[in-house]
Design a protein around this motif. Sequence first.
Motif, PDB file in Angstrom:
ATOM      1  N   ARG A 160      17.677  43.808  11.771  1.00 24.10           N
ATOM      2  CA  ARG A 160      17.617  42.367  11.533  1.00 24.10           C
ATOM      3  C   ARG A 160      16.702  41.966  10.376  1.00 24.10           C
ATOM      4  N   CYS A 161      15.839  42.869   9.958  1.00 25.27           N
ATOM      5  CA  CYS A 161      14.878  42.518   8.910  1.00 25.27           C
ATOM      6  C   CYS A 161      15.087  43.292   7.612  1.00 25.27           C
ATOM      7  N   LEU A 162      15.954  44.292   7.628  1.00 28.48           N
ATOM      8  CA  LEU A 162      16.222  45.091   6.438  1.00 28.48           C
ATOM      9  C   LEU A 162      17.696  44.962   6.063  1.00 28.48           C
ATOM     10  N   PRO A 163      18.012  45.018   4.763  1.00 32.49           N
ATOM     11  CA  PRO A 163      19.410  44.839   4.335  1.00 32.49           C
ATOM     12  C   PRO A 163      20.281  46.021   4.746  1.00 32.49           C
ATOM     13  N   TYR A 164      21.574  45.768   4.832  1.00 32.97           N
ATOM     14  CA  TYR A 164      22.499  46.838   5.202  1.00 32.97           C
ATOM     15  C   TYR A 164      22.458  47.970   4.184  1.00 32.97           C
ATOM     16  N   ALA A 165      22.173  47.654   2.924  1.00 33.32           N
ATOM     17  CA  ALA A 165      22.131  48.668   1.866  1.00 33.32           C
ATOM     18  C   ALA A 165      20.912  49.571   1.943  1.00 33.32           C
ATOM     19  N   SER A 166      19.986  49.285   2.839  1.00 36.53           N
ATOM     20  CA  SER A 166      18.780  50.109   2.963  1.00 36.53           C
ATOM     21  C   SER A 166      19.137  51.463   3.569  1.00 36.53           C
ATOM     22  N   LYS A 168      17.100  53.854   4.318  1.00 42.80           N
ATOM     23  CA  LYS A 168      16.142  54.206   5.370  1.00 42.80           C
ATOM     24  C   LYS A 168      16.410  53.439   6.660  1.00 42.80           C
ATOM     25  N   ALA A 169      16.879  52.206   6.544  1.00 41.99           N
ATOM     26  CA  ALA A 169      17.234  51.457   7.751  1.00 41.99           C
ATOM     27  C   ALA A 169      18.388  52.128   8.477  1.00 41.99           C
ATOM     28  N   ARG A 170      19.371  52.605   7.706  1.00 42.18           N
ATOM     29  CA  ARG A 170      20.501  53.297   8.336  1.00 42.18           C
ATOM     30  C   ARG A 170      20.060  54.647   8.895  1.00 42.18           C
ATOM     31  N   TRP A 171      19.065  55.290   8.263  1.00 41.50           N
ATOM     32  CA  TRP A 171      18.515  56.528   8.798  1.00 41.50           C
ATOM     33  C   TRP A 171      17.835  56.265  10.144  1.00 41.50           C
ATOM     34  N   ILE A 172      17.178  55.124  10.252  1.00 44.12           N
ATOM     35  CA  ILE A 172      16.573  54.736  11.532  1.00 44.12           C
ATOM     36  C   ILE A 172      17.651  54.629  12.598  1.00 44.12           C
ATOM     37  N   ASP A 173      18.815  54.066  12.245  1.00 47.89           N
ATOM     38  CA  ASP A 173      19.923  53.987  13.200  1.00 47.89           C
ATOM     39  C   ASP A 173      20.418  55.378  13.590  1.00 47.89           C
ATOM     40  N   ILE A 174      20.481  56.281  12.635  1.00 49.88           N
ATOM     41  CA  ILE A 174      20.913  57.651  12.932  1.00 49.88           C
ATOM     42  C   ILE A 174      19.919  58.320  13.879  1.00 49.88           C
ATOM     43  N   LEU A 175      18.630  58.093  13.654  1.00 51.76           N
ATOM     44  CA  LEU A 175      17.624  58.627  14.570  1.00 51.76           C
ATOM     45  C   LEU A 175      17.822  58.053  15.976  1.00 51.76           C
ATOM     46  N   GLY A 176      18.215  56.793  16.049  1.00 53.88           N
ATOM     47  CA  GLY A 176      18.491  56.188  17.341  1.00 53.88           C
ATOM     48  C   GLY A 176      19.689  56.818  18.023  1.00 53.88           C
ATOM     49  N   LEU A 177      20.721  57.130  17.255  1.00 55.18           N
ATOM     50  CA  LEU A 177      21.903  57.794  17.818  1.00 55.18           C
ATOM     51  C   LEU A 177      21.562  59.193  18.315  1.00 55.18           C
ATOM     52  N   ALA A 178      20.636  59.844  17.628  1.00 58.11           N
ATOM     53  CA  ALA A 178      20.274  61.216  17.998  1.00 58.11           C
ATOM     54  C   ALA A 178      19.396  61.274  19.247  1.00 58.11           C
ATOM     55  N   GLU A 191      24.284  51.963  17.020  1.00 52.87           N
ATOM     56  CA  GLU A 191      25.691  51.859  16.630  1.00 52.87           C
ATOM     57  C   GLU A 191      25.971  50.518  15.950  1.00 52.87           C
ATOM     58  N   ARG A 192      25.343  49.460  16.435  1.00 47.70           N
ATOM     59  CA  ARG A 192      25.522  48.149  15.794  1.00 47.70           C
ATOM     60  C   ARG A 192      24.995  48.176  14.364  1.00 47.70           C
ATOM     61  N   GLY A 193      23.844  48.811  14.158  1.00 45.81           N
ATOM     62  CA  GLY A 193      23.265  48.855  12.821  1.00 45.81           C
ATOM     63  C   GLY A 193      24.088  49.651  11.835  1.00 45.81           C
ATOM     64  N   LEU A 194      24.802  50.653  12.317  1.00 42.74           N
ATOM     65  CA  LEU A 194      25.611  51.488  11.428  1.00 42.74           C
ATOM     66  C   LEU A 194      26.983  50.887  11.145  1.00 42.74           C
ATOM     67  N   SER A 195      27.402  49.939  11.936  1.00 36.16           N
ATOM     68  CA  SER A 195      28.717  49.319  11.765  1.00 36.16           C
ATOM     69  C   SER A 195      28.624  48.100  10.851  1.00 36.16           C
ATOM     70  N   PRO A 196      29.316  48.094   9.713  1.00 34.58           N
ATOM     71  CA  PRO A 196      29.294  46.905   8.847  1.00 34.58           C
ATOM     72  C   PRO A 196      29.728  45.641   9.590  1.00 34.58           C
ATOM     73  N   TYR A 197      30.691  45.793  10.482  1.00 34.78           N
ATOM     74  CA  TYR A 197      31.182  44.630  11.222  1.00 34.78           C
ATOM     75  C   TYR A 197      30.086  44.049  12.106  1.00 34.78           C
ATOM     76  N   TRP A 198      29.462  44.914  12.934  1.00 34.31           N
ATOM     77  CA  TRP A 198      28.445  44.421  13.844  1.00 34.31           C
ATOM     78  C   TRP A 198      27.211  43.935  13.100  1.00 34.31           C
ATOM     79  N   TYR A 199      26.846  44.601  12.004  1.00 34.30           N
ATOM     80  CA  TYR A 199      25.715  44.151  11.204  1.00 34.30           C
ATOM     81  C   TYR A 199      25.956  42.732  10.698  1.00 34.30           C
ATOM     82  N   GLN A 200      27.186  42.477  10.242  1.00 35.30           N
ATOM     83  CA  GLN A 200      27.504  41.140   9.733  1.00 35.30           C
ATOM     84  C   GLN A 200      27.491  40.128  10.878  1.00 35.30           C
TER      85      GLN A 200
END
Length: 206
Positions: A160-166, A168-178, A191-200
């Motif tokens: 919610r505080c970092l852009p989708y293009a980040s 490192k933010a997407r890496w944080i989501d991957i760590l969450g999935l792991a 999963e929401r953070g990694l999905s362009p649809y849910w992020y939007q």
Amino acid sequence: MRSAIFQYVNFAARYGAPEDLHAVAPRVILRLRDYIENQGWPKVGPNEDLTSRGYAYEVIGLLAIAGPRSILVEEQHPNFDLLRWLLDSLASDTSGSLIIVSIEESLSTVLRALSRQELSGDERTVLEELLIDQMTQSADLVASQRLRSTRYVSLRFANRCLPYASVKARWIDILGLASTNDRAEVREEAERGLSPYWYQMINGSL
């Protein structure tokens, strides 16, 4: 008397005039943090007033959203000190489940406030590193000497505080999935953070 004072401060933080809260918020937050730390932080001392401790955590969040931007993001050398302190409190405060609810409520309010801020590149970098550190420490609670994980909250801040293009933010989501030892909501938030649809859907734009 102490309980009445904290109830009054809680009431004022919720219903006070915005200009008054903006003026007093930094000083009151410092006093509240001092109060909590003097009780013992993150390990609370014996026979301390836990009701007031819970009020203090809650009011810190309320004042963070009502006060100036510098409460959330320091002007000269941003390090997100208040957010870091609240995350460490969530991870290690020994006061019990009721106080943890107060800390989570405060973090939720800070999240709402920080998500409204336009962060500079340097500020985003500091926030990314802070959240990655929280994810890493939560991966091994024994080694980090923590009582509980902060992964879910860290994921929410990343999404919610970092852009989708980040990256490192997407890496944080991957760590969450792991993560295999956290609650199901950790994986769902990742999963929401990694999905362009849910992020939007969460943020309104990419």
